[in-house]
Design an enzyme around this catalytic site. Structure first.
Site, PDB file in Angstrom:
ATOM      1  N   ARG A 104       0.837  -1.202   0.000  1.00  0.00           N
ATOM      2  CA  ARG A 104       0.000   0.000   0.000  1.00  0.00           C
ATOM      3  C   ARG A 104       0.875   1.255   0.000  1.00  0.00           C
ATOM      4  NH1 ARG A 104      -2.139   0.796   6.106  1.00  0.00           N
ATOM      5  NH2 ARG A 104      -0.488  -0.320   7.166  1.00  0.00           N
ATOM      6  N   LYS A 124       2.151   6.374   1.504  1.00  0.00           N
ATOM      7  CA  LYS A 124       1.601   5.146   2.108  1.00  0.00           C
ATOM      8  C   LYS A 124       0.085   5.310   2.182  1.00  0.00           C
ATOM      9  CE  LYS A 124       2.277   2.611   6.447  1.00  0.00           C
ATOM     10  NZ  LYS A 124       3.178   2.538   7.591  1.00  0.00           N
ATOM     11  N   ASP A 136      -6.526  -3.637   0.525  1.00  0.00           N
ATOM     12  CA  ASP A 136      -7.084  -2.553  -0.293  1.00  0.00           C
ATOM     13  C   ASP A 136      -6.070  -1.468  -0.646  1.00  0.00           C
ATOM     14  OD1 ASP A 136      -6.715  -1.303   2.120  1.00  0.00           O
ATOM     15  OD2 ASP A 136      -8.826  -0.766   2.430  1.00  0.00           O
ATOM     16  N   ARG A 194      15.057  -2.908   4.325  1.00  0.00           N
ATOM     17  CA  ARG A 194      14.714  -3.547   5.593  1.00  0.00           C
ATOM     18  C   ARG A 194      15.508  -4.828   5.698  1.00  0.00           C
ATOM     19  NH1 ARG A 194       8.918  -1.955   6.028  1.00  0.00           N
ATOM     20  NH2 ARG A 194       8.629  -0.362   4.443  1.00  0.00           N
ATOM     21  N   ASP A 271      10.534  -7.284   8.651  1.00  0.00           N
ATOM     22  CA  ASP A 271      10.142  -6.361   7.572  1.00  0.00           C
ATOM     23  C   ASP A 271       9.919  -4.949   8.113  1.00  0.00           C
ATOM     24  OD1 ASP A 271       7.907  -7.946   8.687  1.00  0.00           O
ATOM     25  OD2 ASP A 271       6.674  -6.502   7.624  1.00  0.00           O
ATOM     26  N   ASN A 272       9.803  -4.818   9.420  1.00  0.00           N
ATOM     27  CA  ASN A 272       9.652  -3.490  10.018  1.00  0.00           C
ATOM     28  C   ASN A 272      10.941  -3.040  10.702  1.00  0.00           C
ATOM     29  OD1 ASN A 272       7.015  -3.340   9.171  1.00  0.00           O
ATOM     30  ND2 ASN A 272       6.188  -4.184  11.071  1.00  0.00           N
ATOM     31  N   ASP A 281       7.513   2.217  10.621  1.00  0.00           N
ATOM     32  CA  ASP A 281       6.219   1.536  10.752  1.00  0.00           C
ATOM     33  C   ASP A 281       5.692   1.608  12.187  1.00  0.00           C
ATOM     34  OD1 ASP A 281       6.204   1.125   8.129  1.00  0.00           O
ATOM     35  OD2 ASP A 281       6.393  -1.051   8.166  1.00  0.00           O
TER      36      ASP A 281
HETATM   37  P1  AMP Z   1       2.555  -3.559   8.193  1.00  0.00           P
HETATM   38  O1  AMP Z   1       1.748  -4.286   9.198  1.00  0.00           O
HETATM   39  O2  AMP Z   1       2.035  -2.187   7.871  1.00  0.00           O
HETATM   40  O3  AMP Z   1       4.020  -3.562   8.484  1.00  0.00           O
HETATM   41  O4  AMP Z   1       2.359  -4.369   6.832  1.00  0.00           O
HETATM   42  C1  AMP Z   1       2.754  -5.710   6.644  1.00  0.00           C
HETATM   43  C2  AMP Z   1       2.550  -6.070   5.197  1.00  0.00           C
HETATM   44  O5  AMP Z   1       1.170  -5.986   4.852  1.00  0.00           O
HETATM   45  C3  AMP Z   1       3.265  -5.178   4.203  1.00  0.00           C
HETATM   46  O6  AMP Z   1       3.639  -5.973   3.111  1.00  0.00           O
HETATM   47  C4  AMP Z   1       2.209  -4.185   3.807  1.00  0.00           C
HETATM   48  O7  AMP Z   1       2.447  -3.613   2.555  1.00  0.00           O
HETATM   49  C5  AMP Z   1       0.964  -5.064   3.782  1.00  0.00           C
HETATM   50  N1  AMP Z   1      -0.267  -4.304   4.032  1.00  0.00           N
HETATM   51  C6  AMP Z   1      -0.658  -3.757   5.202  1.00  0.00           C
HETATM   52  N2  AMP Z   1      -1.839  -3.146   5.075  1.00  0.00           N
HETATM   53  C7  AMP Z   1      -2.229  -3.278   3.789  1.00  0.00           C
HETATM   54  C8  AMP Z   1      -3.364  -2.866   3.032  1.00  0.00           C
HETATM   55  N3  AMP Z   1      -4.364  -2.177   3.584  1.00  0.00           N
HETATM   56  N4  AMP Z   1      -3.399  -3.204   1.732  1.00  0.00           N
HETATM   57  C9  AMP Z   1      -2.410  -3.911   1.175  1.00  0.00           C
HETATM   58  N5  AMP Z   1      -1.325  -4.326   1.822  1.00  0.00           N
HETATM   59  C10 AMP Z   1      -1.221  -4.030   3.123  1.00  0.00           C
HETATM   60 MG    MG Z   2       5.562  -2.760   7.684  1.00  0.00          MG
END
Ligand code: AMP
Ligand code: MG
Length: 507
Positions: A104, A124, A136, A194, A271-272, A281
């Protein structure tokens, strides 16, 4: 100036070219004037009303505000940028997921700041990409505000952090456990590499990609370790070890800084974990109030994997995952280098402990540690935990006790039998009490972004689309080491001691 995007030079395996998906009614909600000025954003976009240093968003002409909303929602592409979504993998709560990536987010390119440093600029919440896995691609206004507030507070606290330039509301709803206003947040980082970026290629056995990524990381972050820098010539093995050592140092610094201010990242997956050692993040992050290493606020962290006091172990674990990705870059018969990598990782806990105790000693006003201090520091912190003392306010009170009789009396009341022991230790130093106090002031913020205030700002944004609370809070958070007009309004403790407080991932 924005340069197209150095990640593109890495080749197609590293990203997908993606365009942000336009939104219906973009409106500028939060704007980081100081950062925009440092990045010369208004000059890049040819805007007049925001080009004076010190101007702020309420001074924008309506036209410029609309233009900024267009660019920072992704409706218009910032000139010369080339939006891409980066590939990465990651261990999430210890489980490896070989395919995550920017689901996203759109990396627009790199912006040159006034000091000649390049920063990645990313949107983002700007729409789905090839990495969305059914998501989404959007972001609610709540997580966007939290990221803006917390990253700005961390930056002001002196903790390495990515930073936000803007929050733009989209005029569209996002559907989570409830319907929320949507937003796009823009952020900068010294890179978006990362630990999980390396894991993506290691998992695929793609050694060539790992070499490219290693050299890209060195060029971006520590060019002095490049193949030929000045008169130095460095071979592959040397570069690999130097990058690892560099990353270890950055991560150690970062986690000790988190421990100093009471920050709980909340979702410290690989990844974070930015290679640069910048906080990235801010999904379920929070600040610890009462000192307790077991503090966890994240609704999904049932096992307390990412509890406040576990963060040093987790950083060690994440660094070990990074080191594993580098092993294929060492020749099979080079046992010496492989052993070296192993010993570098094995030494991380001791290196963290050493830095941590020196940091904690400074918080307590001890300038030069001696061996018996570790017992004293442990006893003091144990006393904090048992007596449920607020981490930030107690350190502040101790700092003030050096120059104020009433603060001293209160401190005696809080520290009880430990007060005279602590006092005689800090008096018995070769520096003056003024210098001790200066040391404590430097290490102990007077104010932190307390959870209940962050929530109030988030709520007012979500329910009334009102940025006033967030802006008011930001003003105070930008001066965390001295009291300003409204500081006292943000030093209060939550009514229930944050006992019921829960944070949620911003997905
Ligand atoms: P995060 O929890 O934000 O570190 O995201 C973990 C993974 O989920 C990453 O690959 C993000 O790009 C993906 N991700 C999180 N929220 C969304 C979203 N609403 N739509 C698509 N991908 C998402
Ligand atoms: Mg992340």
């Amino acid at each position: 100036m924005i340069s197209s995007n150095s990640y593109i030079g890495l080749g197609e395996r590293f990203y997908e070219e993606e365009q942000p998906i336009p939104v219906s009614e973009p409106e500028l909600f939060l704007w980081n004037d100081g950062l925009a000025e440092q990045l010369q954003i208004c000059e890049i976009l040819g805007l007049d009303s925001c080009s004076n240093p010190g101007s702020n968003s309420k001074d924008f002409s309506e036209k410029d505000s609309k233009i900024l909303a267009e660019y920072f929602s992704g409706n218009q592409i910032v000139p010369d940028s080339s939006p891409i979504a980066l590939a990465y993998a990651g261990h999430q709560f210890g489980q490896f997921n070989p395919q995550l990536g920017d689901g996203r987010a759109h990396l627009l390119g790199e912006v040159l700041d006034r000091d000649g440093k390049y920063w990645d600029l990313q949107l983002k919440g700007s729409g789905p990409t090839s990495f969305s896995r059914g998501g989404d691609g959007r972001c609610g206004i709540g997580p966007a505000i939290r990221e803006f507030l917390m990253s700005e507070a961390m930056h002001a606290l002196g903790v390495p952090s990515t930073r936000c330039l803007s929050v733009v509301t989209t005029g569209e709803a996002v559907y989570r456990d409830r319907v929320l206003p949507g937003a796009v947040v823009s952020r900068i980082a010294s890179s978006h590499l990362r630990v999980g970026s390396f894991q993506f290629y290691a998992a695929r056995g793609d050694v060539e990609a790992l070499q490219l990524l290693r050299d890209f990381a060195i060029e971006k972050h520590c060019p002095e370790f490049g193949p030929s820098f000045g008169s130095e010539v460095r071979d592959d093995k040397e570069r690999t070890l130097l990058l690892l050592d560099w990353a270890i140092e950055k991560q150690i610094h970062l986690v000790v800084e988190w421990m100093r201010v009471g920050f709980i990242h909340g979702v410290l997956n690989t990844d974070n974990t930015a290679l640069s050692g910048e906080t990235i993040d801010f999904g379920p992050c929070a600040m610890m109030g009462v000192y307790d290493p077991a503090t966890v606020y994240s609704s999904i962290d049932h096992m307390g994997r990412y509890a406040f006091g576990k963060q040093p172990n987790i950083i060690h674990w994440n660094l070990a995952r990074f080191a594993e990705c580098l092993l294929p870059l060492i020749k099979e018969d080079d046992k010496q280098s492989a052993d070296k990598i192993e010993s570098m990782i094995a030494e991380v806990p001791d290196r963290i402990s050493e830095k941590y105790s020196s940091m904690m000693a400074s918080k307590f006003g001890i300038a030069a540690q001696v061996s018996s201090d570790s017992d004293l520091l442990n006893s003091l912190l144990e006393h904090f935990a048992v007596n449920k003392l607020d981490y930030t306010n107690t350190f502040n009170l101790l700092t003030e006790s050096l120059s104020s009789g009433s603060a001293r009396e209160q401190s005696e009341g809080l520290l009880k039998q430990f007060f005279p022991i602590w006092w005689s230790r800090i008096v018995d130093q070769e520096i003056s009490m003024e210098q001790v106090q200066a040391l404590m002031r430097k290490n102990n913020p007077v104010v932190i972004p307390r959870n209940h205030h962050v929530e109030a700002a988030v709520k007012s944004a979500e329910e009334a689309l009102d940025p006033a609370l967030a802006n008011r809070m930001l003003e105070v958070m930008r001066n965390p080491y001295r009291s300003t007009t409204n500081t006292a309004l943000y030093q209060d403790l939550p009514v229930d001691g944050d006992k019921q407080y829960q944070t949620f991932c911003g997905t």
